[in-house]
Design a protein around this motif. Structure first.
Motif, PDB file in Angstrom:
ATOM      1  N   ILE A 116     -56.819  19.351 116.547  1.00  0.00           N
ATOM      2  CA  ILE A 116     -56.995  18.283 115.715  1.00  0.00           C
ATOM      3  C   ILE A 116     -56.805  18.882 114.250  1.00  0.00           C
ATOM      4  CG2 ILE A 116     -58.679  16.807 114.765  1.00  0.00           C
ATOM      5  CD1 ILE A 116     -59.907  16.488 117.551  1.00  0.00           C
ATOM      6  N   ALA A 117     -57.309  19.752 113.808  1.00  0.00           N
ATOM      7  CA  ALA A 117     -57.144  20.479 112.589  1.00  0.00           C
ATOM      8  C   ALA A 117     -55.564  20.669 112.340  1.00  0.00           C
ATOM      9  CB  ALA A 117     -57.818  21.750 112.176  1.00  0.00           C
ATOM     10  N   MET A 118     -55.086  21.257 113.214  1.00  0.00           N
ATOM     11  CA  MET A 118     -53.405  21.318 113.284  1.00  0.00           C
ATOM     12  C   MET A 118     -52.535  20.047 113.169  1.00  0.00           C
ATOM     13  SD  MET A 118     -51.849  23.682 116.038  1.00  0.00           S
ATOM     14  CE  MET A 118     -50.161  23.148 116.510  1.00  0.00           C
ATOM     15  N   LEU A 119     -53.164  19.297 113.671  1.00  0.00           N
ATOM     16  CA  LEU A 119     -52.437  17.997 113.644  1.00  0.00           C
ATOM     17  C   LEU A 119     -52.612  17.356 112.158  1.00  0.00           C
ATOM     18  CD1 LEU A 119     -52.857  16.087 117.438  1.00  0.00           C
ATOM     19  CD2 LEU A 119     -51.016  17.351 116.523  1.00  0.00           C
ATOM     20  N   ALA A 160     -48.717  17.712 105.487  1.00  0.00           N
ATOM     21  CA  ALA A 160     -47.445  18.165 104.923  1.00  0.00           C
ATOM     22  C   ALA A 160     -46.288  17.089 105.170  1.00  0.00           C
ATOM     23  CB  ALA A 160     -46.916  18.994 106.087  1.00  0.00           C
ATOM     24  N   VAL A 161     -46.367  15.948 105.955  1.00  0.00           N
ATOM     25  CA  VAL A 161     -45.483  15.226 106.004  1.00  0.00           C
ATOM     26  C   VAL A 161     -45.509  14.068 104.803  1.00  0.00           C
ATOM     27  CG1 VAL A 161     -45.967  13.390 107.588  1.00  0.00           C
ATOM     28  CG2 VAL A 161     -43.771  14.381 107.839  1.00  0.00           C
ATOM     29  N   LYS A 162     -46.768  13.655 104.735  1.00  0.00           N
ATOM     30  CA  LYS A 162     -47.230  12.705 103.623  1.00  0.00           C
ATOM     31  C   LYS A 162     -46.576  13.367 102.345  1.00  0.00           C
ATOM     32  CE  LYS A 162     -51.443  10.467 104.967  1.00  0.00           C
ATOM     33  NZ  LYS A 162     -53.125  10.551 104.490  1.00  0.00           N
ATOM     34  N   GLU A 163     -46.800  14.743 102.003  1.00  0.00           N
ATOM     35  CA  GLU A 163     -46.396  15.339 100.993  1.00  0.00           C
ATOM     36  C   GLU A 163     -44.824  14.964 100.581  1.00  0.00           C
ATOM     37  OE1 GLU A 163     -48.006  17.080  98.667  1.00  0.00           O
ATOM     38  OE2 GLU A 163     -45.915  17.611  97.370  1.00  0.00           O
ATOM     39  N   LEU A 164     -44.007  15.005 101.751  1.00  0.00           N
ATOM     40  CA  LEU A 164     -42.471  14.839 101.754  1.00  0.00           C
ATOM     41  C   LEU A 164     -42.357  13.613 101.572  1.00  0.00           C
ATOM     42  CD1 LEU A 164     -41.545  17.282 104.832  1.00  0.00           C
ATOM     43  CD2 LEU A 164     -41.093  17.672 102.630  1.00  0.00           C
ATOM     44  N   PHE A 165     -43.188  12.659 102.017  1.00  0.00           N
ATOM     45  CA  PHE A 165     -42.766  11.139 101.782  1.00  0.00           C
ATOM     46  C   PHE A 165     -43.027  10.919 100.391  1.00  0.00           C
ATOM     47  CE2 PHE A 165     -44.134   9.775 106.493  1.00  0.00           C
ATOM     48  CZ  PHE A 165     -43.106  10.091 106.723  1.00  0.00           C
ATOM     49  N   GLU A 166     -44.105  11.407  99.898  1.00  0.00           N
ATOM     50  CA  GLU A 166     -44.252  11.249  98.173  1.00  0.00           C
ATOM     51  C   GLU A 166     -43.241  11.917  97.452  1.00  0.00           C
ATOM     52  OE1 GLU A 166     -48.400  12.679  97.503  1.00  0.00           O
ATOM     53  OE2 GLU A 166     -49.026  11.285  99.075  1.00  0.00           O
ATOM     54  N   GLN A 167     -42.658  12.989  97.746  1.00  0.00           N
ATOM     55  CA  GLN A 167     -41.551  13.734  97.087  1.00  0.00           C
ATOM     56  C   GLN A 167     -40.333  12.801  97.186  1.00  0.00           C
ATOM     57  OE1 GLN A 167     -40.990  17.778  98.242  1.00  0.00           O
ATOM     58  NE2 GLN A 167     -43.201  18.390  98.173  1.00  0.00           N
ATOM     59  N   PHE A 168     -40.233  12.090  98.357  1.00  0.00           N
ATOM     60  CA  PHE A 168     -38.931  11.199  98.466  1.00  0.00           C
ATOM     61  C   PHE A 168     -38.874  10.329  97.679  1.00  0.00           C
ATOM     62  CE2 PHE A 168     -36.796   7.769 100.501  1.00  0.00           C
ATOM     63  CZ  PHE A 168     -35.516   8.262 101.170  1.00  0.00           C
TER      64      PHE A 168
END
Ligand SMILES: [Fe+2]
Length: 180
Positions: A7-10, A16-24
């Motif tokens: 669960i911690a891994m997911l 990580a993906v949220k961070e990429l969305f924000e950068q986008f």
């Protein structure tokens, strides 16, 4: 919690993906946006594959026993359908160029869909899953190994990609745009 806790891994993947969305959102050039979108979609393909192959089946099985089949099915099926929508959008985006009409809008809708899905997983599924009798360290180790394999070999073609390819719209992005 160990580093291989499933669960911690997911959750770390989600961050990580949220961070990429924000950068986008903040990125100023198409080139930068295209790079970030590709990175996010690669992460998402690996993440959904691991969940569908390993995490979801283990949780669904244990949830059936813990809260009853009807409730478990409704929770897990909804997650499956959210993955399906995300994968359809990823498949469509895979046939497009960043300069195409609707490309940015399509990626934005993908990110909104994923953020909603993350909210439901972290708000509903994971808290329920945490109460189950599952060895999350062992599962996490299995997931981490599979992740490395997928990173090295690539994610196998998924049904939504075949669907989009067979529909013919993949050959003509203009057609895809006219559909909207
Ligand atoms: Fe998911």
């Amino acid at each position: 919690m160990s580093t291989t806790d499933a669960i911690a891994m997911l959750k770390a993947d989600h961050r990580a993906v949220k961070e990429l969305f924000e950068q986008f959102e903040k990125a100023e050039t198409k080139r930068e946006k295209a790079k970030l979108a590709t990175q996010a979609m690669t992460e998402l393909k690996i993440h959904t594959q691991i969940e569908e192959e390993l995490f979801y089946p283990a949780v669904r099985k244990a949830l059936n026993k813990a809260i009853g089949k009807a409730e478990a099915t409704s929770l897990m099926d909804e997650a499956d359908e959210e993955h399906h929508v995300a994968k359809l959008l990823i498949a469509e985006l895979g046939t497009m160029k960043a300069s195409d009409d609707h490309w940015e809008a399509k990626f934005t809708v993908l990110s909104e869909n994923v953020l909603h899905h993350v909210k439901e997983e972290e708000g509903e599924m994971f808290p329920q899953a945490r109460k189950l009798d599952i060895d999350y360290d062992a599962l996490g180790a299995e997931m981490a190994a599979r992740k490395e394999e997928l990173k090295a070999e690539g994610v196998p073609t998924f049904a939504e990609q075949t669907l989009i390819a067979e529909s013919g719209i993949a050959d003509s992005p203009a057609e895809m745009t006219r559909m909207h």
